[in-house]
Design a protein around this motif. Structure first.
Motif, PDB file in Angstrom:
ATOM      1  N   LEU A  52       0.853  -1.190   0.000  1.00  0.00           N
ATOM      2  CA  LEU A  52       0.000   0.000   0.000  1.00  0.00           C
ATOM      3  C   LEU A  52       0.886   1.235   0.000  1.00  0.00           C
ATOM      4  CD1 LEU A  52      -2.754  -0.836   2.678  1.00  0.00           C
ATOM      5  CD2 LEU A  52      -2.980  -0.924   0.191  1.00  0.00           C
ATOM      6  N   GLU A  53       0.513   2.227  -0.805  1.00  0.00           N
ATOM      7  CA  GLU A  53       1.222   3.501  -0.810  1.00  0.00           C
ATOM      8  C   GLU A  53       0.167   4.596  -0.763  1.00  0.00           C
ATOM      9  OE1 GLU A  53       5.309   4.376  -2.881  1.00  0.00           O
ATOM     10  OE2 GLU A  53       3.678   4.649  -4.323  1.00  0.00           O
ATOM     11  N   ASP A  54       0.199   5.388   0.294  1.00  0.00           N
ATOM     12  CA  ASP A  54      -0.846   6.396   0.523  1.00  0.00           C
ATOM     13  C   ASP A  54      -2.237   5.759   0.433  1.00  0.00           C
ATOM     14  OD1 ASP A  54       1.189   8.303   0.719  1.00  0.00           O
ATOM     15  OD2 ASP A  54       1.162   8.624  -1.460  1.00  0.00           O
ATOM     16  N   GLY A  55      -2.350   4.549   0.961  1.00  0.00           N
ATOM     17  CA  GLY A  55      -3.641   3.874   0.992  1.00  0.00           C
ATOM     18  C   GLY A  55      -4.031   3.205  -0.311  1.00  0.00           C
ATOM     19  N   GLU A  56      -3.205   3.353  -1.344  1.00  0.00           N
ATOM     20  CA  GLU A  56      -3.529   2.749  -2.641  1.00  0.00           C
ATOM     21  C   GLU A  56      -2.729   1.460  -2.831  1.00  0.00           C
ATOM     22  OE1 GLU A  56      -5.834   3.957  -4.853  1.00  0.00           O
ATOM     23  OE2 GLU A  56      -6.260   5.432  -3.269  1.00  0.00           O
ATOM     24  N   LEU A  57      -3.405   0.451  -3.401  1.00  0.00           N
ATOM     25  CA  LEU A  57      -2.736  -0.821  -3.669  1.00  0.00           C
ATOM     26  C   LEU A  57      -1.752  -0.667  -4.835  1.00  0.00           C
ATOM     27  CD1 LEU A  57      -2.580  -3.942  -3.181  1.00  0.00           C
ATOM     28  CD2 LEU A  57      -4.380  -4.161  -4.901  1.00  0.00           C
ATOM     29  N   VAL A  58      -0.549  -1.189  -4.663  1.00  0.00           N
ATOM     30  CA  VAL A  58       0.434  -1.235  -5.744  1.00  0.00           C
ATOM     31  C   VAL A  58       0.813  -2.691  -5.979  1.00  0.00           C
ATOM     32  CG1 VAL A  58       2.719  -0.489  -6.540  1.00  0.00           C
ATOM     33  CG2 VAL A  58       1.363   1.015  -5.043  1.00  0.00           C
ATOM     34  N   ALA A  59       0.813  -3.103  -7.261  1.00  0.00           N
ATOM     35  CA  ALA A  59       1.278  -4.443  -7.640  1.00  0.00           C
ATOM     36  C   ALA A  59       2.511  -4.277  -8.509  1.00  0.00           C
ATOM     37  CB  ALA A  59       0.188  -5.205  -8.396  1.00  0.00           C
ATOM     38  N   ARG A  60       3.584  -4.917  -8.134  1.00  0.00           N
ATOM     39  CA  ARG A  60       4.868  -4.731  -8.797  1.00  0.00           C
ATOM     40  C   ARG A  60       5.429  -6.088  -9.220  1.00  0.00           C
ATOM     41  NH1 ARG A  60       9.015  -0.624  -8.429  1.00  0.00           N
ATOM     42  NH2 ARG A  60      11.043  -1.560  -8.846  1.00  0.00           N
ATOM     43  N   ARG A  61       5.856  -6.183 -10.461  1.00  0.00           N
ATOM     44  CA  ARG A  61       6.467  -7.426 -10.943  1.00  0.00           C
ATOM     45  C   ARG A  61       7.688  -7.065 -11.775  1.00  0.00           C
ATOM     46  NH1 ARG A  61       2.653 -10.640 -14.638  1.00  0.00           N
ATOM     47  NH2 ARG A  61       2.156 -12.190 -13.064  1.00  0.00           N
ATOM     48  N   ASP A  62       8.850  -7.486 -11.315  1.00  0.00           N
ATOM     49  CA  ASP A  62      10.111  -7.218 -12.024  1.00  0.00           C
ATOM     50  C   ASP A  62      10.273  -5.749 -12.402  1.00  0.00           C
ATOM     51  OD1 ASP A  62      10.961  -9.828 -11.837  1.00  0.00           O
ATOM     52  OD2 ASP A  62       9.972 -10.427 -13.699  1.00  0.00           O
ATOM     53  N   GLY A  63       9.873  -4.861 -11.513  1.00  0.00           N
ATOM     54  CA  GLY A  63      10.069  -3.442 -11.757  1.00  0.00           C
ATOM     55  C   GLY A  63       8.892  -2.739 -12.415  1.00  0.00           C
ATOM     56  N   ASP A  64       7.957  -3.481 -12.985  1.00  0.00           N
ATOM     57  CA  ASP A  64       6.764  -2.850 -13.568  1.00  0.00           C
ATOM     58  C   ASP A  64       5.673  -2.750 -12.514  1.00  0.00           C
ATOM     59  OD1 ASP A  64       7.953  -2.733 -16.040  1.00  0.00           O
ATOM     60  OD2 ASP A  64       7.159  -4.688 -16.660  1.00  0.00           O
ATOM     61  N   GLU A  65       5.010  -1.587 -12.484  1.00  0.00           N
ATOM     62  CA  GLU A  65       3.905  -1.434 -11.543  1.00  0.00           C
ATOM     63  C   GLU A  65       2.631  -1.170 -12.314  1.00  0.00           C
ATOM     64  OE1 GLU A  65       4.899   1.389  -8.522  1.00  0.00           O
ATOM     65  OE2 GLU A  65       6.523   0.128  -7.749  1.00  0.00           O
ATOM     66  N   ASP A  66       1.665  -2.083 -12.157  1.00  0.00           N
ATOM     67  CA  ASP A  66       0.421  -1.979 -12.912  1.00  0.00           C
ATOM     68  C   ASP A  66      -0.585  -2.940 -12.259  1.00  0.00           C
ATOM     69  OD1 ASP A  66      -1.634  -1.838 -14.699  1.00  0.00           O
ATOM     70  OD2 ASP A  66      -0.398  -2.282 -16.480  1.00  0.00           O
ATOM     71  N   LEU A  67      -1.732  -2.421 -11.853  1.00  0.00           N
ATOM     72  CA  LEU A  67      -2.721  -3.309 -11.228  1.00  0.00           C
ATOM     73  C   LEU A  67      -3.239  -4.354 -12.209  1.00  0.00           C
ATOM     74  CD1 LEU A  67      -4.749  -0.913  -8.902  1.00  0.00           C
ATOM     75  CD2 LEU A  67      -2.968  -2.568  -8.279  1.00  0.00           C
ATOM     76  N   ALA A  68      -3.030  -4.116 -13.516  1.00  0.00           N
ATOM     77  CA  ALA A  68      -3.470  -5.099 -14.511  1.00  0.00           C
ATOM     78  C   ALA A  68      -2.704  -6.419 -14.375  1.00  0.00           C
ATOM     79  CB  ALA A  68      -3.301  -4.544 -15.926  1.00  0.00           C
ATOM     80  N   ILE A  69      -1.547  -6.398 -13.705  1.00  0.00           N
ATOM     81  CA  ILE A  69      -0.816  -7.643 -13.413  1.00  0.00           C
ATOM     82  C   ILE A  69      -1.747  -8.630 -12.702  1.00  0.00           C
ATOM     83  CG2 ILE A  69       1.006  -8.622 -11.931  1.00  0.00           C
ATOM     84  CD1 ILE A  69       2.581  -6.001 -12.377  1.00  0.00           C
ATOM     85  N   LEU A  70      -2.637  -8.077 -11.884  1.00  0.00           N
ATOM     86  CA  LEU A  70      -3.498  -8.940 -11.061  1.00  0.00           C
ATOM     87  C   LEU A  70      -4.602  -9.607 -11.872  1.00  0.00           C
ATOM     88  CD1 LEU A  70      -3.597  -6.601  -7.955  1.00  0.00           C
ATOM     89  CD2 LEU A  70      -2.290  -8.719  -8.237  1.00  0.00           C
ATOM     90  N   ASP A  71      -4.786  -9.137 -13.122  1.00  0.00           N
ATOM     91  CA  ASP A  71      -5.776  -9.797 -13.987  1.00  0.00           C
ATOM     92  C   ASP A  71      -5.353 -11.225 -14.342  1.00  0.00           C
ATOM     93  OD1 ASP A  71      -7.135  -7.434 -13.912  1.00  0.00           O
ATOM     94  OD2 ASP A  71      -6.521  -6.763 -15.913  1.00  0.00           O
ATOM     95  N   ASP A  72      -4.075 -11.553 -14.115  1.00  0.00           N
ATOM     96  CA  ASP A  72      -3.604 -12.910 -14.400  1.00  0.00           C
ATOM     97  C   ASP A  72      -4.135 -13.924 -13.388  1.00  0.00           C
ATOM     98  OD1 ASP A  72      -2.187 -11.763 -16.403  1.00  0.00           O
ATOM     99  OD2 ASP A  72      -0.206 -12.000 -15.486  1.00  0.00           O
ATOM    100  N   TYR A  73      -4.784 -13.454 -12.331  1.00  0.00           N
ATOM    101  CA  TYR A  73      -5.225 -14.342 -11.254  1.00  0.00           C
ATOM    102  C   TYR A  73      -6.730 -14.212 -11.069  1.00  0.00           C
ATOM    103  CZ  TYR A  73      -0.310 -13.900 -10.667  1.00  0.00           C
ATOM    104  OH  TYR A  73       1.026 -13.896 -10.941  1.00  0.00           O
ATOM    105  N   PRO A  74      -7.399 -15.319 -10.752  1.00  0.00           N
ATOM    106  CA  PRO A  74      -8.853 -15.232 -10.553  1.00  0.00           C
ATOM    107  C   PRO A  74      -9.195 -14.265  -9.416  1.00  0.00           C
ATOM    108  CG  PRO A  74      -8.002 -17.397  -9.888  1.00  0.00           C
ATOM    109  CD  PRO A  74      -6.881 -16.686 -10.564  1.00  0.00           C
ATOM    110  N   ASP A  75     -10.052 -13.302  -9.708  1.00  0.00           N
ATOM    111  CA  ASP A  75     -10.473 -12.317  -8.710  1.00  0.00           C
ATOM    112  C   ASP A  75      -9.244 -11.654  -8.056  1.00  0.00           C
ATOM    113  OD1 ASP A  75     -12.493 -10.911  -7.490  1.00  0.00           O
ATOM    114  OD2 ASP A  75     -12.746 -12.334  -5.841  1.00  0.00           O
ATOM    115  N   GLY A  76      -8.193 -11.486  -8.850  1.00  0.00           N
ATOM    116  CA  GLY A  76      -6.902 -11.075  -8.308  1.00  0.00           C
ATOM    117  C   GLY A  76      -6.907  -9.738  -7.593  1.00  0.00           C
ATOM    118  N   LEU A  77      -7.557  -8.748  -8.169  1.00  0.00           N
ATOM    119  CA  LEU A  77      -7.519  -7.410  -7.578  1.00  0.00           C
ATOM    120  C   LEU A  77      -8.178  -7.409  -6.189  1.00  0.00           C
ATOM    121  CD1 LEU A  77      -6.764  -4.438  -8.057  1.00  0.00           C
ATOM    122  CD2 LEU A  77      -9.037  -4.096  -9.048  1.00  0.00           C
TER     123      LEU A  77
END
Ligand code: ZN
Length: 340
Positions: A302-327
């Protein structure tokens, strides 16, 4: 009737010819579902008992840092493992504190909700048991706890005298599920509940030992424990006439073939096979430190209350679309006040 077979994978259930499970599959509807995250037994059972993700119920992991008490809480991979390890604090955390202190008051358990309307609920061996009735233990050192009216927990707490054998006599031969079956039979014979949560952990115990898709014998014993309920009701059809049944697992598992060790200066790591948590001052720095670490798939913070998803240096909540109900699952895991 809620029946939970710990660690049962869809592939094992779908392929089973165990008679009681096959009967339920043939007389009901079946869907695959997704567990909460991290998909560890105490987290999942708390979600099943409360209908909430960890952001509400507060149970974050198998092992976690208790900020208030400034100490590690360790529930153990199973109550049996914890008991074998002989750690007094661990047993106390798993059996007593999980329900009495760690499970958030913001969450309502199914026992609390139904008993508030005058119904009678019961639970056998289910880790999340918080309810409205006070129960004493005959075993020295275990304090009174609050559970459902009909409450049976590994021979440590028993609301009624049922004549069931001691739960611990021989775990590898299925004595826990056998204990559940003896009590389940007693309760069904008396029709002594409006809701019964019937928890069968021996399958998970066996699948850790021989692999997730090879625990046929243990599944057969779980099946026999369900069959015992049918018998007590006067047969399979009579059982389904009397009860609506939900049978589910708490999570699946995959074979672990590689181990990794996470360490970072200034951070406390709590980890198990499915997820690691880091407790420290600067979440972004901790996430960055594991860029390129092969055992880290996605770093969440969490950063300032916002969720951050990071993979190998990229930050994008769309990363979580790879998982069922990921977000939703990732957000609820990180927004748990007890989470790393
Ligand atoms: Zn489990």
């Amino acid at each position: 009737m809620l029946i939970v077979i710990d660690g049962l994978t869809p592939s094992m259930l779908e392929a089973t010819d165990a008679p009681a499970l096959r009967f339920l599959l043939d007389h009901g509807s079946y869907r695959r579902a997704v567990s909460t995250f991290p998909s560890l037994t105490p987290v999942c059972l708390a979600s099943i008992a409360t209908g909430a993700h960890p952001d509400i119920h507060g149970i974050p992991h198998l092992v976690w840092w208790n900020r208030e008490e400034e100490r590690l809480v360790e529930y153990g991979s199973s109550f049996a493992a914890m008991r074998a390890s002989g750690l007094v604090q661990g047993v106390r955390d798993t059996v007593v504190n999980l329900n009495g202190r760690h499970l958030s008051r913001r969450a309502e358990t199914i026992y609390e909700a139904l008993e508030a309307t005058g119904l009678t609920t019961g639970a056998i061996n289910f880790t999340t048991y918080r309810g409205r009735h006070r129960h004493l233990s005959p075993i020295p050192g275990f304090p009174p706890v609050y559970g459902p009216k009909r409450f049976f927990f590994y021979s440590v707490y028993e609301s009624d005298r049922t004549g069931a054998p001691i739960a611990w006599l021989n775990r590898s031969l299925g004595s826990i599920d056998g204990y559940a079956a003896a009590i389940g039979r007693w309760l069904v014979t008396r029709d002594g509940f409006d809701l019964l949560v019937y928890y069968l952990p021996d399958y998970d115990y066996a699948s850790h030992a021989v692999g997730p898709d090879a625990a046929y014998e243990a599944l057969g014993r779980a099946d026999a424990s369900i069959d015992a309920l049918f018998d007590a009701a006067g047969g399979r059809d009579a059982f389904l006439e009397r009860y609506a049944v939900v049978l589910c697992s708490d999570h699946g598992q995959a074979a672990v073939t590689q181990a990794a060790r996470l360490e970072l200066d200034g951070a406390l790591v709590t980890a198990s096979n499915r997820a690691a948590m880091l407790y420290g001052q600067d979440p972004r720095r901790m996430a960055q430190a594991f860029d390129g670490e092969p055992s880290v798939d996605v770093a969440l913070f969490l950063e300032d209350g916002e969720l951050v998803a990071r993979r190998d240096g990229d930050e994008d909540l769309a990363i979580l679309d790879d998982y069922p109900d990921g977000l939703a699952r990732a957000g609820a895991a990180v927004r748990n006040p007890n989470a790393g």
